[in-house]
Design a protein around this motif. Structure first.
Motif, PDB file in Angstrom:
ATOM      1  N   UNK A 139       8.324  -1.191 -49.557  1.00  0.00           N
ATOM      2  CA  UNK A 139       9.386  -1.130 -50.742  1.00  0.00           C
ATOM      3  C   UNK A 139       9.295  -2.541 -51.381  1.00  0.00           C
ATOM      4  N   UNK A 140       9.406  -3.472 -50.287  1.00  0.00           N
ATOM      5  CA  UNK A 140       9.700  -4.893 -50.997  1.00  0.00           C
ATOM      6  C   UNK A 140       8.300  -5.541 -51.173  1.00  0.00           C
ATOM      7  N   UNK A 141       7.169  -5.409 -50.660  1.00  0.00           N
ATOM      8  CA  UNK A 141       5.841  -5.677 -51.086  1.00  0.00           C
ATOM      9  C   UNK A 141       5.582  -4.955 -52.656  1.00  0.00           C
ATOM     10  N   UNK A 142       6.011  -3.702 -53.021  1.00  0.00           N
ATOM     11  CA  UNK A 142       5.803  -3.110 -54.306  1.00  0.00           C
ATOM     12  C   UNK A 142       6.637  -3.980 -55.151  1.00  0.00           C
ATOM     13  N   UNK A 143       8.023  -4.401 -54.819  1.00  0.00           N
ATOM     14  CA  UNK A 143       8.784  -5.132 -55.972  1.00  0.00           C
ATOM     15  C   UNK A 143       8.272  -6.556 -56.252  1.00  0.00           C
ATOM     16  N   UNK A 144       7.625  -6.929 -55.183  1.00  0.00           N
ATOM     17  CA  UNK A 144       7.054  -8.373 -55.638  1.00  0.00           C
ATOM     18  C   UNK A 144       5.668  -7.921 -56.407  1.00  0.00           C
TER      19      UNK A 144
END
Ligand SMILES: Cc1cc2nc3c(=O)[nH]c(=O)nc-3n(C[C@H](O)[C@H](O)[C@H](O)COP(=O)(O)OP(=O)(O)OC[C@H]3O[C@@H](n4cnc5c(N)ncnc54)[C@H](O)[C@@H]3O)c2cc1C
Length: 414
Positions: free
Chosen positions: A64-69
């Motif tokens: 989820x964090x990778x997608x936000x980045x």
């Protein structure tokens, strides 16, 4: 030009520090750069000698964090999608190096260098007469949400136990005592008391360079890409003609690849770009130490030219035009926690952090060329590690017993 023992390519903090340590050991040094001294990344960083920075930045493992980045939802990172075909292999290798085991290996590799970062800077700064640029202030992380603050305190407890880093958690009231001009709703902070804050990293690097020249080294404008092997040594073309020496050090930060590729080396050197802008402080507001807005990834530091805001990482081609989107996002956030006045600089400044996938530098002999030495890849910590890396490299070049085991920084680990 005759009489050189060593050519050092790159007059950033890393190259100048290596040159000083070689000179201290009796070597005649010529420092070469296509620009003046300390005009690239070493000029405009956040100025923190990060004595706490044993644990590396890693690629996030949470999808989820990778997608936000990836979709540029967070101010701490900016991705140029157009650069992805070129930088994806490096990102993948960085991801592979970001498992808990590899992160631990990097921290153990970094620790002996980081532990000596202040001592080695202070030794050079004392000789250069610029100890006054170094402030023993520590470094403060602040958290806006209680949840993020609690998570950070728990992680710090683990890092304290594993790597001996010193952290002091402070609640909102403690924050107000440390930094009375911080404002807004803040849950708490973590003070790292060991780091040193430099009030002008460009001036510090130039003072080291002037010390080098005052002791007899030469500084010449030259193009490092002209480097070639001649008669058992090395030659570079400069504004004063060709310069030769038996040994050469490549210390060109994000540009080290430009020379090493031509010699057949393929280092996985990625670039994390970053910006800065100075602001006047409104009224009588001051900051006593660098402050990281931990949930937004930018740093505010009081510097000679004003309050310097430095951004997190931009993943882009090294030479792509400036896209200071992170600065635009960070500025209103920063105004919410500190009374910033008007901008001081006409344009944002751009720097380039040279990053190897395991977030350790290369401080090493080159695997396949006699007399070729490497000192690059200092990622987020080049100011911190310049002098200590220079000492280690100079000890290796001159055949002294290195003060620490250089194995983690070997060039042939890739
Ligand atoms: C926004 C930001 C904040 C940062 N904050 C911190 C911090 O607080 N603490 C910290 O420790 N680190 C920090 N860093 C990282 C640090 O600034 C870098 O790791 C460090 O400056 C790298 O130093 P260097 O000497 O290797 O490279 P550089 O300073 O970039 O020097 C490389 C030199 O090589 C020269 N060169 C390039 N190509 C050629 C050529 N073809 N011929 C001749 N010369 C050439 C360049 O002109 C330049 O002078 C930060 C970086 C950024 C971007």
């Amino acid at each position: 030009m005759a009489g050189n023992d060593v050519i050092v390519l790159g007059a950033g903090i890393v190259g100048i520090s290596a040159a000083l340590h070689l000179q201290q050991r009796g070597r005649a040094v010529t420092l070469i750069d296509r620009r003046g001294m300390v005009e690239e990344t070493s000029f405009g960083n956040a100025g923190i000698i990060q004595r706490e920075a044993v644990v590396p930045y890693t690629f996030p493992r949470d999808p989820a964090l990778v997608m936000k980045y990836a979709f540029n939802f967070l101010p701490e990172a900016n991705l140029h999608w157009s650069a992805l075909p070129k930088i994806a292999p490096w990102l993948f290798r960085h991801w592979l190096q970001s498992t808990p085991e590899r992160k631990d290996a990097t921290a153990r590799g970094a620790k002996p260098l980081v532990e000596r970062c202040i001592v080695e800077h202070e030794a050079l700064a004392a000789e250069a007469g610029v100890l006054g640029l170094m402030r023993r202030t520590g470094y403060l992380r602040i958290y806006r949400s209680a949840q993020a603050f609690d998570q950070a305190v728990a992680k710090d407890a683990v890092d304290r136990e594993m790597y001996g880093v010193t952290y002091q958690a402070v609640d909102a009231r403690g924050l107000a005592e440390l930094e009375p001009h911080l404002k807004g709703s803040l849950a708490g902070g973590v003070l790292m008391p060991q780091p040193v804050s430099v009030s002008d990293p460009g001036a510090l690097g130039r003072a080291y360079g002037e010390l080098l020249i005052s002791r007899g080294a030469k500084f010449l404008r030259g193009e490092a890409r002209t480097l070639e092997q001649v008669g058992g040594g090395w030659q570079v073309q400069t504004s004063m003609g060709p310069v030769t020496a038996p040994e050469v050090v490549v210390a060109m930060g994000a540009w080290s690849d430009d020379v090493l590729r031509a010699l057949g080396y393929r280092f996985p050197l990625g670039i994390k770009r970053g910006y800065h802008m100075h602001y006047r402080a409104a009224g009588n507001a001051t900051l006593s130490r660098p402050v990281l807005d931990a949930q937004n990834g930018y740093v505010l530091t009081s510097m000679t030219n004003g309050i310097r805001l430095t951004t997190g990482a931009e993943f882009a081609n090294r030479d792509a035009p400036l896209t200071p989107r992170q600065l635009e996002l960070a500025e209103p956030l920063a105004r919410g926690i500190f009374p910033l006045g008007t901008r001081v600089d006409a344009q944002p400044w751009l720097g380039r952090r040279p990053c190897l996938p395991d977030m350790l530098p290369v401080i090493s002999r080159a695997p396949r060329h006699q007399g070729l030495w490497l000192d690059f890849g200092h990622h987020h910590l080049g100011l911190t590690l310049g002098p200590v890396s220079g000492r280690l490299l100079a000890e290796m070049i001159t055949g002294e017993t290195p003060f620490i085991d250089p194995t983690p920084y070997r060039a042939d680990r890739f």
